[in-house]
Design an enzyme around this catalytic site. Structure first.
Site, PDB file in Angstrom:
ATOM      1  N   LYS A 107      -1.843  -9.396   2.335  1.00  0.00           N
ATOM      2  CA  LYS A 107      -1.036  -9.322   3.912  1.00  0.00           C
ATOM      3  C   LYS A 107      -1.504  -8.620   4.944  1.00  0.00           C
ATOM      4  O   LYS A 107      -2.435  -7.562   4.572  1.00  0.00           O
ATOM      5  CB  LYS A 107       0.341  -8.210   3.543  1.00  0.00           C
ATOM      6  CG  LYS A 107       1.576  -7.470   4.676  1.00  0.00           C
ATOM      7  CD  LYS A 107       2.511  -6.795   4.298  1.00  0.00           C
ATOM      8  CE  LYS A 107       2.353  -5.740   3.696  1.00  0.00           C
ATOM      9  NZ  LYS A 107       1.899  -4.726   4.328  1.00  0.00           N
TER      10      LYS A 107
ATOM     11  N   ASP B  91       0.601  -1.471   0.394  1.00  0.00           N
ATOM     12  CA  ASP B  91      -0.174  -0.091  -0.165  1.00  0.00           C
ATOM     13  C   ASP B  91       1.251   0.802  -0.198  1.00  0.00           C
ATOM     14  O   ASP B  91      -0.065   2.500  -0.378  1.00  0.00           O
ATOM     15  CB  ASP B  91      -1.464   0.301   1.220  1.00  0.00           C
ATOM     16  CG  ASP B  91      -0.518   0.220   2.537  1.00  0.00           C
ATOM     17  OD1 ASP B  91       0.766  -0.074   2.716  1.00  0.00           O
ATOM     18  OD2 ASP B  91      -0.956   0.177   3.415  1.00  0.00           O
ATOM     19  N   SER B  92       1.884   1.086  -0.148  1.00  0.00           N
ATOM     20  CA  SER B  92       2.877   1.877  -0.023  1.00  0.00           C
ATOM     21  C   SER B  92       3.331   3.091  -1.530  1.00  0.00           C
ATOM     22  O   SER B  92       3.188   4.143  -1.993  1.00  0.00           O
ATOM     23  CB  SER B  92       4.713   2.389  -0.175  1.00  0.00           C
ATOM     24  OG  SER B  92       4.535   0.091  -0.863  1.00  0.00           O
TER      25      SER B  92
ATOM     26  N   ASP C  99      -1.579  -6.377  -0.532  1.00  0.00           N
ATOM     27  CA  ASP C  99      -1.532  -5.322   0.775  1.00  0.00           C
ATOM     28  C   ASP C  99      -2.966  -5.048   0.874  1.00  0.00           C
ATOM     29  O   ASP C  99      -3.492  -4.239   0.644  1.00  0.00           O
ATOM     30  CB  ASP C  99      -1.014  -4.357   0.761  1.00  0.00           C
ATOM     31  CG  ASP C  99      -0.132  -3.943   2.069  1.00  0.00           C
ATOM     32  OD1 ASP C  99      -0.697  -4.719   3.094  1.00  0.00           O
ATOM     33  OD2 ASP C  99       0.894  -3.230   1.651  1.00  0.00           O
TER      34      ASP C  99
ATOM     35  N   GLU D 211       9.720  -4.180  10.454  1.00  0.00           N
ATOM     36  CA  GLU D 211       9.928  -3.247  10.031  1.00  0.00           C
ATOM     37  C   GLU D 211       9.939  -2.413  10.872  1.00  0.00           C
ATOM     38  O   GLU D 211       9.938  -2.036  11.737  1.00  0.00           O
ATOM     39  CB  GLU D 211       8.747  -1.749   9.291  1.00  0.00           C
ATOM     40  CG  GLU D 211       8.896  -0.911   8.492  1.00  0.00           C
ATOM     41  CD  GLU D 211       8.004  -0.528   7.706  1.00  0.00           C
ATOM     42  OE1 GLU D 211       6.807  -1.220   6.939  1.00  0.00           O
ATOM     43  OE2 GLU D 211       7.975   0.736   6.813  1.00  0.00           O
TER      44      GLU D 211
ATOM     45  N   GLU E  95      -1.487  -5.322   8.639  1.00  0.00           N
ATOM     46  CA  GLU E  95      -0.771  -4.933   9.565  1.00  0.00           C
ATOM     47  C   GLU E  95      -1.279  -5.541  10.578  1.00  0.00           C
ATOM     48  O   GLU E  95      -2.841  -5.085  10.640  1.00  0.00           O
ATOM     49  CB  GLU E  95      -0.254  -3.393   9.666  1.00  0.00           C
ATOM     50  CG  GLU E  95       0.272  -2.935   7.824  1.00  0.00           C
ATOM     51  CD  GLU E  95       0.120  -1.541   7.771  1.00  0.00           C
ATOM     52  OE1 GLU E  95       0.277  -0.596   9.254  1.00  0.00           O
ATOM     53  OE2 GLU E  95       1.204  -1.078   6.953  1.00  0.00           O
TER      54      GLU E  95
HETATM   55  O1  KIV Z   1       3.369  -1.301   1.556  1.00  0.00           O
HETATM   56  C1  KIV Z   1       4.512  -1.555   1.730  1.00  0.00           C
HETATM   57  O2  KIV Z   1       6.085  -1.732   0.638  1.00  0.00           O
HETATM   58  C2  KIV Z   1       5.011  -2.248   2.389  1.00  0.00           C
HETATM   59  C3  KIV Z   1       6.319  -2.706   2.609  1.00  0.00           C
HETATM   60  C4  KIV Z   1       6.667  -3.708   3.823  1.00  0.00           C
HETATM   61  C5  KIV Z   1       7.474  -2.365   1.953  1.00  0.00           C
HETATM   62  O3  KIV Z   1       4.278  -3.035   3.725  1.00  0.00           O
END
Ligand code: KIV
Length: 264
Positions: free
Chosen positions: A113, A44-45, A83, A182, A115
């Site tokens: 993924k 999500d970056s 993500d 992270e 968080e």
């Molecule tokens: O959003 C992202 O790019 C991430 C990192 C772990 C690279 O979550």
């Protein structure tokens, strides 16, 4: 079946260092896949690197599914991890299962993924029970930036380090196939790596993790300076693009392009 499955990633623990990267579109995904990258995260970056938001908070599920589908279309061997964006899984386990299912069903992802640590155990259990592999993510979790108060190193205080260790153990027991660590001190990442049965994938977490991940736009020099301390730039694509555009502009303005060989 892909060469890289969630199970195969899990089985690399202690055998192979995992070199992982993010990707946001089909063109880059093809290059990463060709290069043998085993795990591609549609992080999500991309909210910042591609969509111009200031944080990851505004990116929507629709936007994440759109980019994940593009990456999945460019990938034949790598595991593609979608993500889950802010507030697409936090409200309830049912919300997490429904939205994670869309990553696999509509976008062609192989895993998702999430968080968070122990708080995500119910969601991780429900997802894995329903056939959706989960990559965990602890330490600095950018979706909690408002609560954390900044992009700072996590786990420096003994009580914070203990919580991170507990979170890692809880995610491992709940069934994640790997955990992103992270921005934490290398000694803590080493301790977490030794404490869990699944690979740890570090970003700003030192050399003892089972693998490393970086944001592709940082690696290629496409994001503005200063990059975070943990980033190593392997190219200056922004410089290359600037030069190419300036050369094209010069050619168009002085009539050098198009030349006879470019015409029909
Ligand atoms: O959003 C992202 O790019 C991430 C990192 C772990 C690279 O979550």
């Amino acid at each position: 079946m892909k060469t890289w499955t969630a199970l195969k990633i899990k089985q690399t623990k202690g055998r192979q260092k995992l070199c992982c990267l993010t990707a946001t579109d089909c063109a880059y995904a093809r290059l990463l896949d060709e290069a043998g990258i085993p795990l591609i995260l549609v992080g999500d970056s991309l909210a910042m690197t591609v969509l111009g938001y200031e944080t990851t908070l505004p990116v929507t599920l629709t936007e994440m599914l759109h980019h994940t589908a593009a990456v999945a279309r460019g990938t034949s061997a790598a595991l593609v991890v979608g993500d889950m964006p802010f507030m697409s899984y936090q409200a309830s386990t049912a919300q997490a299962v429904g939205n994670a299912g869309r990553f696999l069903k509509e976008a062609g992802a192989d895993a998702v993924k999430l968080e968070g640590g122990a708080v995500r155990v119910p969601a991780v259990r429900a997802l894995t029970a329903n056939g959706i592999p989960v990559l965990g993510h602890i330490g600095l979790t950018p979706q909690s930036i408002r609560a954390m108060g900044g992009y700072t190193v996590q786990g420096r205080k003994p009580e914070d380090a203990r919580r991170i260790l507990d979170d890692a153990r809880a995610l491992d027991a709940a069934g994640v196939f790997a955990i992103v660590l992270e921005c934490m001190p290398p000694a803590l990442a080493a301790e977490v790596t030794a404490a869990v049965s699944v690979p740890t994938i570090g970003i700003g977490a030192g050399p003892s993790c089972d693998g490393q991940i970086l944001v592709l736009h940082d690696v290629l020099g496409l994001t503005p300076e200063p990059a975070p301390k943990f980033v190593k730039r392997y190219a200056d694509l922004a410089g290359t693009v600037r030069e190419a555009i300036a050369a094209y502009r010069r050619d168009v303005e002085n009539g050098a392009y198009p030349a006879p060989e470019h015409g029909y």
